[in-house]
Design a protein around this motif. Structure first.
Motif, short mmCIF file in Angstrom:
data_model
loop_
_atom_site.label_atom_id
_atom_site.label_comp_id
_atom_site.label_asym_id
_atom_site.label_seq_id
_atom_site.Cartn_x
_atom_site.Cartn_y
_atom_site.Cartn_z
N GLY A 105 -7.70 17.94 15.73
CA GLY A 105 -7.03 18.75 16.75
C GLY A 105 -6.10 17.97 17.61
O GLY A 105 -6.01 18.21 18.81
N LYS A 106 -5.39 17.02 17.05
CA LYS A 106 -4.55 16.13 17.83
C LYS A 106 -3.07 16.42 17.65
O LYS A 106 -2.25 15.52 17.58
N GLY A 107 -2.70 17.66 17.52
CA GLY A 107 -1.29 18.00 17.45
C GLY A 107 -0.73 17.84 16.05
O GLY A 107 -1.41 18.05 15.05
N ASP A 108 0.52 17.44 15.99
CA ASP A 108 1.24 17.32 14.71
C ASP A 108 1.96 15.98 14.70
O ASP A 108 3.19 15.91 14.77
N ALA A 109 1.17 14.90 14.59
CA ALA A 109 1.73 13.55 14.68
C ALA A 109 2.46 13.19 13.39
O ALA A 109 2.24 13.77 12.32
N ASP A 154 -3.38 13.05 8.40
CA ASP A 154 -4.10 14.30 8.13
C ASP A 154 -5.48 14.29 8.80
O ASP A 154 -5.92 15.29 9.38
N ARG A 155 -6.14 13.14 8.73
CA ARG A 155 -7.45 13.04 9.39
C ARG A 155 -7.29 13.13 10.91
O ARG A 155 -8.12 13.74 11.60
N PHE A 156 -6.25 12.54 11.39
CA PHE A 156 -5.98 12.59 12.85
C PHE A 156 -5.69 14.03 13.29
O PHE A 156 -6.14 14.49 14.34
N LYS A 157 -4.93 14.76 12.47
CA LYS A 157 -4.58 16.14 12.80
C LYS A 157 -5.79 17.06 12.73
O LYS A 157 -5.91 18.02 13.51
N GLN A 158 -6.71 16.77 11.78
CA GLN A 158 -7.91 17.61 11.68
C GLN A 158 -8.77 17.52 12.93
O GLN A 158 -9.57 18.41 13.20
N PHE A 185 0.87 -1.18 0.00
CA PHE A 185 0.00 0.00 0.00
C PHE A 185 0.91 1.23 0.00
O PHE A 185 2.07 1.22 0.47
N ALA A 186 0.38 2.31 -0.51
CA ALA A 186 1.15 3.55 -0.64
C ALA A 186 1.37 4.17 0.73
O ALA A 186 0.50 4.15 1.61
N ALA A 187 2.58 4.74 0.91
CA ALA A 187 2.87 5.44 2.16
C ALA A 187 1.93 6.63 2.35
O ALA A 187 1.70 7.08 3.49
N ASP A 188 1.36 7.14 1.25
CA ASP A 188 0.42 8.26 1.35
C ASP A 188 -0.81 7.89 2.15
O ASP A 188 -1.51 8.77 2.68
N GLU A 189 -1.13 6.56 2.20
CA GLU A 189 -2.28 6.16 3.00
C GLU A 189 -2.06 6.49 4.48
O GLU A 189 -2.98 6.92 5.16
N LEU A 190 -0.82 6.32 4.95
CA LEU A 190 -0.51 6.70 6.32
C LEU A 190 -0.55 8.22 6.50
O LEU A 190 -1.00 8.74 7.53
N VAL A 191 -0.08 8.94 5.45
CA VAL A 191 -0.10 10.41 5.51
C VAL A 191 -1.53 10.91 5.57
O VAL A 191 -1.86 11.84 6.31
N LYS A 192 -2.42 10.27 4.77
CA LYS A 192 -3.82 10.68 4.80
C LYS A 192 -4.44 10.41 6.17
O LYS A 192 -5.24 11.21 6.69
N ALA A 193 -4.09 9.28 6.75
CA ALA A 193 -4.59 8.97 8.08
C ALA A 193 -4.11 10.00 9.12
O ALA A 193 -4.86 10.43 10.01
#
Length: 597
Positions: free
Chosen positions: A201-205, A195-199, A185-193
């Motif tokens: 309000g959970k910091g800058d994981a 991004d959703r986590f950050k939206q 799977f593409a590493a972007d899938e983790l990046v998208k996850a």
């Protein structure tokens, strides 16, 4: 002692002492609140981070399980022997496998690629129809666990992916395996996850590999993440859950969770200032309020000081000066309160006291003047009576020359005593008078001898008029006349404290009982049946020189009596004060004469 320091500083000290416990309690409460809030935030951050890491790792684990299930599917296993089937059967079998792969891929939350390769039959089936089997890529990416790689097929345009291989039967290399299942799977899938986590309000994981490769969203602060990662050790951090790191004066709380399926860490940080900003803002407002409260209290204390303490200080200053004999005029403040009345009343009272004291002072001078004149009038008739008696005796004896000499000495005496413009005389004038008196008495007592030995330095000292004559008269009458023979000696001396004039005789002397009676008579006012010469002399010395002056009578061991006049050796300031008093008395007497005229 400064009243300003005592009162104003004490008021300010009391205000500060009241504010300090409030500030300390608030600081302690604020610090406790900050610690509680930060602990809760850190626990919440770690809890959310753990949940997100668990969900991500679970998704990766599901993908890995899907690959394992595929590798055990009967249709997929048939790909190892597909070469013995007809072309139609081979195509049908591949389509059947492809449908299963697509069905499994559709159930995944991530965009996943599943590929199957049977090396023995060179058969390749993939959910991505654009892919072709590349043995070199398989060899370079081969891993039985999830592997992050930048070596991908051209179709993926060089985008990094996570790859995992399942071989059947199991083998440590892909070349010896009978069946190879590739799940990626593409590493972007983790990046998208992320991004959703950050939206939320959970910091800058971010995801961090064991060799510190970082996967993060585009708008994350990669430099800050790298700097924070350089200050922590991820393995120990994941065991402690979270810790605090100070970087460039800013404190951060960092947390890390290990994802065993992916083999990566989920890392997050949070600036503490961002979390506690509402609390610190309230603290700042509180301290600003305390500051303005202190300023307001200072102004209030100063107003209280100027409106209350300054007038009180002015009154205290006036009272102290009043005790010293000064009569100040206080500064009158206008605070529109009771102190204005007090200060004005004090000034009026001081002026009235000064007027009354001046009046009393003038009355004292008048009384003193009257007393001196009365005492002097008592002495002059006493001596005059004696002289008339002597003239009568000499006339009866027919001593014409003696009467003439007596009249000459008596005229000198009264020329001196009738000069009443001054109540004091120089010692030399008094000695001249005494010499005339003794010359007269020597006519009455034939064997009377006298001598005068006074230093020239004492000649200009001032004494009350006719102060020596009564003493010499007593020496002649009570000491020499009873025996008809004797010496009278007048001497003067000085020391550091006193001036002394001594009149001594070698006459009959006095008994101890008589001496005690004389000393008592000196200290008591005269009566009708007792003389007043000694008492008058002593009183005049006290009036002229004060309590340190006086008269004393001494019994001589060799016979006779010694009578001493003593008065303080006055400094210049005392003389000037006495001169000013005498001048005031003289001016007052002159003004009274003018009024009478």
């Amino acid at each position: 002692m400064s009243l300003r320091v005592n009162t104003f500083t004490k008021v300010m000290g009391l205000i500060v002492m009241l504010l300090i416990p409030i500030i300390v309690l608030y600081w302690f409460s604020n610090r406790t609140s900050l610690d509680v809030v930060m602990n809760e935030v850190e626990k919440s951050m770690y809890k959310d981070l753990s949940y997100f890491a668990a969900k991500t790792d679970e998704t990766a684990s599901q993908l890995a399980k899907s690959g394992l299930i595929i590798s055990e599917d009967i249709n997929v296993r048939n790909l190892e022997f597909i070469e013995i089937a007809s072309l139609y059967e081979q195509t049908d079998e591949k389509l059947r496998v492809n449908d299963k792969l697509r069905l499994i891929n559709a159930s995944s939350a991530w965009d996943t690629t599943i590929s199957i390769y049977a090396p023995a039959t060179k058969t390749f089936v993939s959910t991505n129809t654009y892919l072709e089997y590349n043995a070199s890529l398989v060899d370079s990416n081969y891993s039985r666990v999830w592997k992050y790689t930048n070596i991908v097929a051209p179709y993926y345009r060089g985008q990094p992916r996570f790859v995992r291989f399942i071989t059947e039967p199991f083998d440590s290399t892909a070349r010896k395996a009978g069946l190879i299942v590739e799940v990626s799977f593409a590493a972007d899938e983790l990046v998208k996850a992320l991004d959703r986590f950050k939206q939320g309000g959970k910091g800058d994981a971010s995801f961090v590999s064991e060799d510190y490769q970082i996967l993060s969203v585009k708008d994350s602060d990669k430099e800050l993440q790298s700097a924070l990662l350089s200050h922590v050790e991820l393995k120990s951090l994941s065991q402690r859950q979270y810790e605090r790191v100070k970087l460039d004066g800013v404190e951060y709380t960092v947390s890390s969770v290990w994802m065993p399926e992916l083999g990566w860490y989920l890392f997050d940080y949070l600036p503490i200032d961002d979390v506690v900003r509402p609390i610190t803002t309230n603290s700042l407002l509180f301290y600003i309020s305390i500051f303005f409260l202190l300023i307001g209290s200072t102004i209030a204390a100063y107003v209280l000081y100027t409106n209350v303490q300054v007038p009180i200080r002015e009154l205290v200053r006036g009272v102290k000066k009043l005790k010293k004999g000064e009569y100040p005029k206080l500064n009158v403040f206008r605070p529109n309160n009771e102190f204005h009345f007090l200060l004005v009343s004090f000034n009026d009272m001081a002026a009235q006291i000064e007027t009354l004291i001046q009046n009393v002072y003038l009355e004292t001078i008048r009384s003193r003047d009257a007393n001196l004149k009365q005492l002097q009038s008592q002495i002059n008739p006493h001596f005059l009576y004696n002289c008339f008696t002597l003239i009568r005796s000499l006339t009866r004896l027919g001593k014409k020359e003696s009467v003439m000499d007596l009249a000459l000495h008596l005229s000198r005496y009264y020329r001196y005593t009738t000069r009443s413009e001054k109540q004091a005389a120089f010692l030399r004038e008094e000695l001249d008078l005494v010499q005339s008196y003794l010359a007269i008495q020597s006519m009455n007592v034939q064997d009377l001898r006298f001598s005068i030995e006074v230093p020239e330095a004492m000649a200009e000292l001032e004494l009350p008029r006719l102060i020596l004559q009564p003493l010499v008269e007593n020496a002649v009458i009570h000491g020499i006349e009873p025996v008809g023979d004797g010496d009278i000696r007048i001497t003067g001396s000085q020391n550091d404290r006193y001036n002394i004039i001594s009149v001594t005789d070698n006459g009959i002397g006095v008994s101890d009982e008589k001496l005690q009676q004389l000393r008592q008579q000196m200290s008591m006012p005269p009566t009708e049946d007792k003389g007043c010469a000694l008492w008058n002399t002593r009183q005049r010395m006290l009036l002229q020189f004060g309590q340190e002056a006086g008269l004393r009578i001494l019994k001589r061991d060799e016979g006779g009596v010694a009578v001493e006049l003593y008065w303080p050796n006055e400094p210049d300031s005392v003389r000037e004060a006495a001169a000013s008093i005498a001048a005031a008395a003289e001016a007052h007497a002159n003004s009274r004469k003018l009024k009478e005229e």
